[in-house]
Design an enzyme around this catalytic site. Structure first.
Site, PDB file in Angstrom:
ATOM      1  N   GLU A 172       5.454  47.866  34.044  1.00 16.27           N
ATOM      2  CA  GLU A 172       4.376  48.867  33.914  1.00 16.27           C
ATOM      3  C   GLU A 172       3.041  48.282  34.364  1.00 16.27           C
ATOM      4  O   GLU A 172       2.208  48.996  34.927  1.00 16.27           O
ATOM      5  CB  GLU A 172       4.332  49.386  32.461  1.00 16.27           C
ATOM      6  N   GLY A 207      11.632  48.282  23.989  1.00 20.87           N
ATOM      7  CA  GLY A 207      10.462  49.147  24.005  1.00 20.87           C
ATOM      8  C   GLY A 207      10.564  50.227  22.936  1.00 20.87           C
ATOM      9  O   GLY A 207      10.281  49.996  21.764  1.00 20.87           O
ATOM     10  N   GLY A 208      10.983  51.422  23.339  1.00 15.49           N
ATOM     11  CA  GLY A 208      11.008  52.574  22.437  1.00 15.49           C
ATOM     12  C   GLY A 208      11.667  52.305  21.093  1.00 15.49           C
ATOM     13  O   GLY A 208      11.126  52.660  20.040  1.00 15.49           O
ATOM     14  N   ASN A 239       8.385  45.141  22.219  1.00 14.32           N
ATOM     15  CA  ASN A 239       7.202  45.482  23.016  1.00 14.32           C
ATOM     16  C   ASN A 239       6.785  46.889  22.611  1.00 14.32           C
ATOM     17  O   ASN A 239       7.408  47.870  23.016  1.00 14.32           O
ATOM     18  CB  ASN A 239       7.549  45.423  24.514  1.00 14.32           C
ATOM     19  N   TRP A 240       5.736  46.943  21.810  1.00 13.13           N
ATOM     20  CA  TRP A 240       5.299  48.253  21.297  1.00 13.13           C
ATOM     21  C   TRP A 240       4.523  49.052  22.338  1.00 13.13           C
ATOM     22  O   TRP A 240       4.180  50.219  22.088  1.00 13.13           O
ATOM     23  CB  TRP A 240       4.445  48.059  20.036  1.00 13.13           C
ATOM     24  N   LYS A 241       4.191  48.421  23.459  1.00 12.57           N
ATOM     25  CA  LYS A 241       3.444  49.110  24.520  1.00 12.57           C
ATOM     26  C   LYS A 241       2.179  49.753  23.930  1.00 12.57           C
ATOM     27  O   LYS A 241       1.566  49.170  23.041  1.00 12.57           O
ATOM     28  CB  LYS A 241       4.347  50.113  25.250  1.00 12.57           C
ATOM     29  N   GLY A 270      12.732  53.142  29.515  1.00 12.20           N
ATOM     30  CA  GLY A 270      12.258  54.411  28.968  1.00 12.20           C
ATOM     31  C   GLY A 270      13.007  55.618  29.501  1.00 12.20           C
ATOM     32  O   GLY A 270      12.572  56.754  29.335  1.00 12.20           O
ATOM     33  N   SER A 314      15.941  50.433  27.772  1.00 10.34           N
ATOM     34  CA  SER A 314      16.672  51.371  26.924  1.00 10.34           C
ATOM     35  C   SER A 314      17.669  50.679  25.989  1.00 10.34           C
ATOM     36  O   SER A 314      18.760  51.201  25.743  1.00 10.34           O
ATOM     37  CB  SER A 314      17.369  52.442  27.782  1.00 10.34           C
ATOM     38  N   HIS A 373       5.024  42.620  33.182  1.00 13.62           N
ATOM     39  CA  HIS A 373       5.838  43.788  32.851  1.00 13.62           C
ATOM     40  C   HIS A 373       5.776  44.794  34.005  1.00 13.62           C
ATOM     41  O   HIS A 373       4.744  44.953  34.651  1.00 13.62           O
ATOM     42  CB  HIS A 373       5.342  44.431  31.550  1.00 13.62           C
ATOM     43  N   GLU A 415      14.360  43.216  33.385  1.00 13.47           N
ATOM     44  CA  GLU A 415      14.215  44.620  33.002  1.00 13.47           C
ATOM     45  C   GLU A 415      14.288  45.491  34.254  1.00 13.47           C
ATOM     46  O   GLU A 415      13.285  45.661  34.955  1.00 13.47           O
ATOM     47  CB  GLU A 415      12.857  44.850  32.330  1.00 13.47           C
TER      48      GLU A 415
HETATM   49  P1  13P Z   1      12.504  50.817  26.641  1.00 12.34           P
HETATM   50  O1  13P Z   1      13.319  50.006  25.649  1.00 12.34           O
HETATM   51  O2  13P Z   1      11.672  51.867  26.004  1.00 12.34           O
HETATM   52  O3  13P Z   1      13.339  51.277  27.777  1.00 12.34           O
HETATM   53  O4  13P Z   1      11.433  49.780  27.260  1.00 12.34           O
HETATM   54  C1  13P Z   1      11.896  48.558  27.730  1.00 12.34           C
HETATM   55  C2  13P Z   1      10.729  47.718  28.049  1.00 12.34           C
HETATM   56  O5  13P Z   1      10.006  47.995  28.998  1.00 12.34           O
HETATM   57  C3  13P Z   1      10.433  46.574  27.176  1.00 12.34           C
HETATM   58  O6  13P Z   1       9.447  45.767  27.719  1.00 12.34           O
END
Ligand code: 13P
Length: 261
Positions: free
Chosen positions: A95, A234-235, A9-11, A173, A213, A93, A167
């Site tokens: 977010e 994510g990151g 997930n590149w957000k 994050g 994470s 998600h 999640e």
């Molecule tokens: P991180 O891996 O950056 O914590 O993000 C997780 C996430 O929200 C994937 O959808």
């Protein structure tokens, strides 16, 4: 047998100018028998990523989709618009829930639309820190699943390949990840909720991913748990070295679970 899924997930990161190259690099470094790979870039980079991944067995996913097919919804993107661009979609998600006020009921509508349009959904659930500290994580996730899935046909959603991503919001994050045992307990809780919703054998067949994470250094802890079927990243998903390490560990799990032929 449930697949092993490694989803990026590149957000709100990358541009159409650099997304294709990043996707190609990640794809070339993550090939592992028995591991299903998905990359979810921002909408505007879907075409670049699709083109870059031509000939690679990597799914392309959107990070969200609107619940209506068309209309006066400024700034939104619908399922028909994703045709030819994406075959997966992330829904619910945390977010989106936190910053865009998405409710379980709305996420359920998106799910209906996505499945009807042939998109494979990754439905995200997870508790915030105060809920975990109060010992309410399973209750919270149960309510999220119930709110999005109740009244919907389990066979239809299972046939669409529904994936659940657990999640925990406090782990996203933050560099703080859950323990493997927590992820296993919550994968069990997710499947218990599905059974309570009448999913029967579809509950055990539904892949449950962990997200929050995840890195190449901690992926092993999650994949060692028999109820965890991969990760939503994510990151670290923006870093080819990290993705290579994560996929390599997923390949070991795929072989151990008899998925790699
Ligand atoms: P991180 O891996 O950056 O914590 O993000 C997780 C996430 O929200 C994937 O959808």
């Amino acid at each position: 047998m449930r697949p092993i899924v490694i989803a990026a997930n590149w957000k709100m990161n990358t541009t159409p100018a650099d997304a294709g190259e990043l996707a190609r690099t990640i794809a070339s470094r993550t090939r592992q028998a028995g591991v299903t790979r998905v990359i979810c870039p921002p909408y505007v980079s879907l075409a670049a990523v699709r083109d870059a991944l031509a000939g690679e067995e990597v799914g392309v996913g959107a990070q969200n989709v609107h619940h209506e097919l068309a209309g006066a919804y400024t700034g939104e993107v619908s399922v028909p618009m994703l045709a030819g661009l994406a075959t997966w979609v992330i829904l619910g998600h945390s977010e989106r829930r936190a910053y865009f006020a998405e409710t379980d009921a709305l996420i359920g509508k998106k799910l209906d639309r996505a499945v009807a349009g042939g998109l494979r959904p990754i439905l995200c659930v997870g508790e915030v820190l105060a809920e975990r500290e109060a010992g309410r994580e399973a209750q919270v996730v149960d309510a999220q699943l119930r709110g999005a899935l109740e009244g919907r046909d389990p066979a239809t959603l299972a046939a669409a390949g529904l994936v659940i991503a657990y999640e925990p919001v406090w782990a996203i994050g933050t560099g703080k990840n859950a323990r493997g045992a927590d992820a296993q307990a919550m994968a069990d809780a997710v499947r218990a909720s599905l059974r309570a919703l009448g999913w029967g054998s579809h509950a055990d067949a539904t892949p449950v991913l962990y997200g929050g994470s995840v890195t190449s250094a901690n992926i092993e802890e999650f994949l060692a748990e028999p109820g965890v079927d991969g990760a939503l990243i994510g990151g670290a998903s923006l870093k080819p070295d990290e993705m290579a390490g994560i996929a390599a560990r997923a390949g070991i799990t795929a072989r151990a679970r008899g998925l790699a032929s």
